[in-house]
Design a protein around this motif. Structure first.
Motif, PDB file in Angstrom:
ATOM      1  N   CYS A  98      40.428  13.317 -30.419  1.00  0.00           N
ATOM      2  CA  CYS A  98      39.695  12.540 -31.410  1.00  0.00           C
ATOM      3  C   CYS A  98      38.806  13.431 -32.260  1.00  0.00           C
ATOM      4  CB  CYS A  98      38.863  11.447 -30.744  1.00  0.00           C
ATOM      5  SG  CYS A  98      37.520  12.063 -29.739  1.00  0.00           S
ATOM      6  N   PHE A  99      38.419  12.887 -33.398  1.00  0.00           N
ATOM      7  CA  PHE A  99      37.473  13.513 -34.305  1.00  0.00           C
ATOM      8  C   PHE A  99      36.268  12.590 -34.374  1.00  0.00           C
ATOM      9  CE2 PHE A  99      35.541  13.989 -38.454  1.00  0.00           C
ATOM     10  CZ  PHE A  99      35.391  15.355 -38.544  1.00  0.00           C
ATOM     11  N   ILE A 100      35.091  13.123 -34.126  1.00  0.00           N
ATOM     12  CA  ILE A 100      33.869  12.312 -34.099  1.00  0.00           C
ATOM     13  C   ILE A 100      32.964  12.764 -35.228  1.00  0.00           C
ATOM     14  CG2 ILE A 100      31.869  11.631 -32.741  1.00  0.00           C
ATOM     15  CD1 ILE A 100      33.555  12.370 -30.239  1.00  0.00           C
ATOM     16  N   ARG A 101      32.614  11.827 -36.074  1.00  0.00           N
ATOM     17  CA  ARG A 101      31.704  12.144 -37.179  1.00  0.00           C
ATOM     18  C   ARG A 101      30.306  12.398 -36.614  1.00  0.00           C
ATOM     19  NH1 ARG A 101      31.106   9.252 -42.936  1.00  0.00           N
ATOM     20  NH2 ARG A 101      29.002   9.990 -43.362  1.00  0.00           N
ATOM     21  N   GLY A 102      29.652  13.425 -37.082  1.00  0.00           N
ATOM     22  CA  GLY A 102      28.352  13.831 -36.556  1.00  0.00           C
ATOM     23  C   GLY A 102      27.285  12.759 -36.652  1.00  0.00           C
TER      24      GLY A 102
END
Length: 96
Positions: free
Chosen positions: A60-64
Protein backbone atom coordinates in the motif's frame (compact mmCIF):
# COMPACT_ATOMS: atom_id res chain seq x y z
CA UNK A 1 13.99 17.15 7.44
CA UNK A 2 15.40 15.28 10.42
CA UNK A 3 12.47 12.84 10.56
CA UNK A 4 12.67 12.27 6.81
CA UNK A 5 16.34 11.31 7.19
CA UNK A 6 15.49 8.83 9.96
CA UNK A 7 12.84 7.17 7.81
CA UNK A 8 15.24 6.90 4.85
CA UNK A 9 17.65 4.89 7.02
CA UNK A 10 14.86 2.45 7.93
CA UNK A 11 14.01 1.22 4.45
CA UNK A 12 13.50 -2.56 4.29
CA UNK A 13 12.64 -2.65 8.02
CA UNK A 14 9.24 -3.63 9.42
CA UNK A 15 7.28 -0.68 10.80
CA UNK A 16 3.74 -0.19 12.07
CA UNK A 17 1.71 2.77 10.85
CA UNK A 18 -1.42 3.90 12.68
CA UNK A 19 -3.75 6.02 10.57
CA UNK A 20 -6.09 8.75 11.78
CA UNK A 21 -9.06 6.44 11.11
CA UNK A 22 -7.66 3.93 13.69
CA UNK A 23 -6.44 1.46 11.07
CA UNK A 24 -3.02 0.02 12.03
CA UNK A 25 -0.90 -1.53 9.31
CA UNK A 26 2.37 -3.37 9.77
CA UNK A 27 4.65 -3.79 6.78
CA UNK A 28 8.12 -3.48 5.31
CA UNK A 29 9.03 0.15 4.63
CA UNK A 30 9.97 0.43 0.97
CA UNK A 31 10.05 4.18 0.44
CA UNK A 32 9.28 7.51 2.04
CA UNK A 33 9.33 11.00 0.53
CA UNK A 34 9.72 14.55 1.85
CA UNK A 35 5.96 14.73 2.59
CA UNK A 36 6.30 11.54 4.67
CA UNK A 37 4.19 9.56 2.22
CA UNK A 38 4.96 5.92 2.96
CA UNK A 39 5.02 2.82 0.77
CA UNK A 40 4.73 -0.53 2.57
CA UNK A 41 5.10 -4.05 1.20
CA UNK A 42 4.08 -7.38 2.80
CA UNK A 43 1.45 -5.65 4.89
CA UNK A 44 -0.89 -7.06 7.45
CA UNK A 45 -3.64 -5.30 9.36
CA UNK A 46 -3.35 -5.54 13.14
CA UNK A 47 -7.12 -5.64 13.75
CA UNK A 48 -8.31 -8.02 11.04
CA UNK A 49 -11.78 -8.42 12.56
CA UNK A 50 -12.55 -4.69 12.11
CA UNK A 51 -10.99 -4.45 8.65
CA UNK A 52 -11.59 -7.76 6.82
CA UNK A 53 -11.54 -6.01 3.43
CA UNK A 54 -7.81 -5.34 3.93
CA UNK A 55 -6.92 -9.04 4.10
CA UNK A 56 -6.34 -9.28 0.33
CA UNK A 57 -4.07 -6.23 0.16
CA UNK A 58 -0.35 -7.03 -0.02
CA UNK A 59 1.20 -3.56 -0.40
CA UNK A 60 0.00 0.00 0.00
CA UNK A 61 0.82 3.67 -0.34
CA UNK A 62 -0.09 5.85 2.64
CA UNK A 63 -0.42 9.59 2.27
CA UNK A 64 1.56 11.39 4.97
CA UNK A 65 -1.36 13.59 6.02
CA UNK A 66 -3.41 10.59 7.24
CA UNK A 67 -0.69 9.12 9.48
CA UNK A 68 -1.17 9.44 13.23
CA UNK A 69 1.82 7.42 14.49
CA UNK A 70 4.66 5.34 13.10
CA UNK A 71 6.20 2.72 15.35
CA UNK A 72 9.83 2.12 14.44
CA UNK A 73 12.02 -0.86 15.37
CA UNK A 74 14.02 0.38 18.38
CA UNK A 75 17.10 -1.67 17.53
CA UNK A 76 17.48 0.10 14.17
CA UNK A 77 17.15 3.70 15.41
CA UNK A 78 20.43 5.44 16.22
CA UNK A 79 19.35 7.52 19.21
CA UNK A 80 22.75 9.18 19.64
CA UNK A 81 22.64 10.45 16.06
CA UNK A 82 19.09 11.75 16.61
CA UNK A 83 20.06 13.57 19.80
CA UNK A 84 23.03 15.23 18.11
CA UNK A 85 20.99 16.28 15.10
CA UNK A 86 18.24 17.67 17.33
CA UNK A 87 20.77 19.74 19.29
CA UNK A 88 22.27 21.13 16.08
CA UNK A 89 18.82 22.00 14.72
CA UNK A 90 17.80 23.69 18.00
CA UNK A 91 21.01 25.72 17.99
CA UNK A 92 20.28 26.84 14.43
CA UNK A 93 16.76 27.93 15.44
CA UNK A 94 18.09 30.02 18.34
CA UNK A 95 20.50 31.89 16.02
CA UNK A 96 17.65 32.96 13.72
Amino acid sequence: MLIFSVFKTLTDQRVTVELKNDLSISGVLKSVDQFLNIRLDSIRVLDEARHPHMMAVKNCFIRGSVVRYVTLPAEHVDTQLLEDATRREAATQVKR
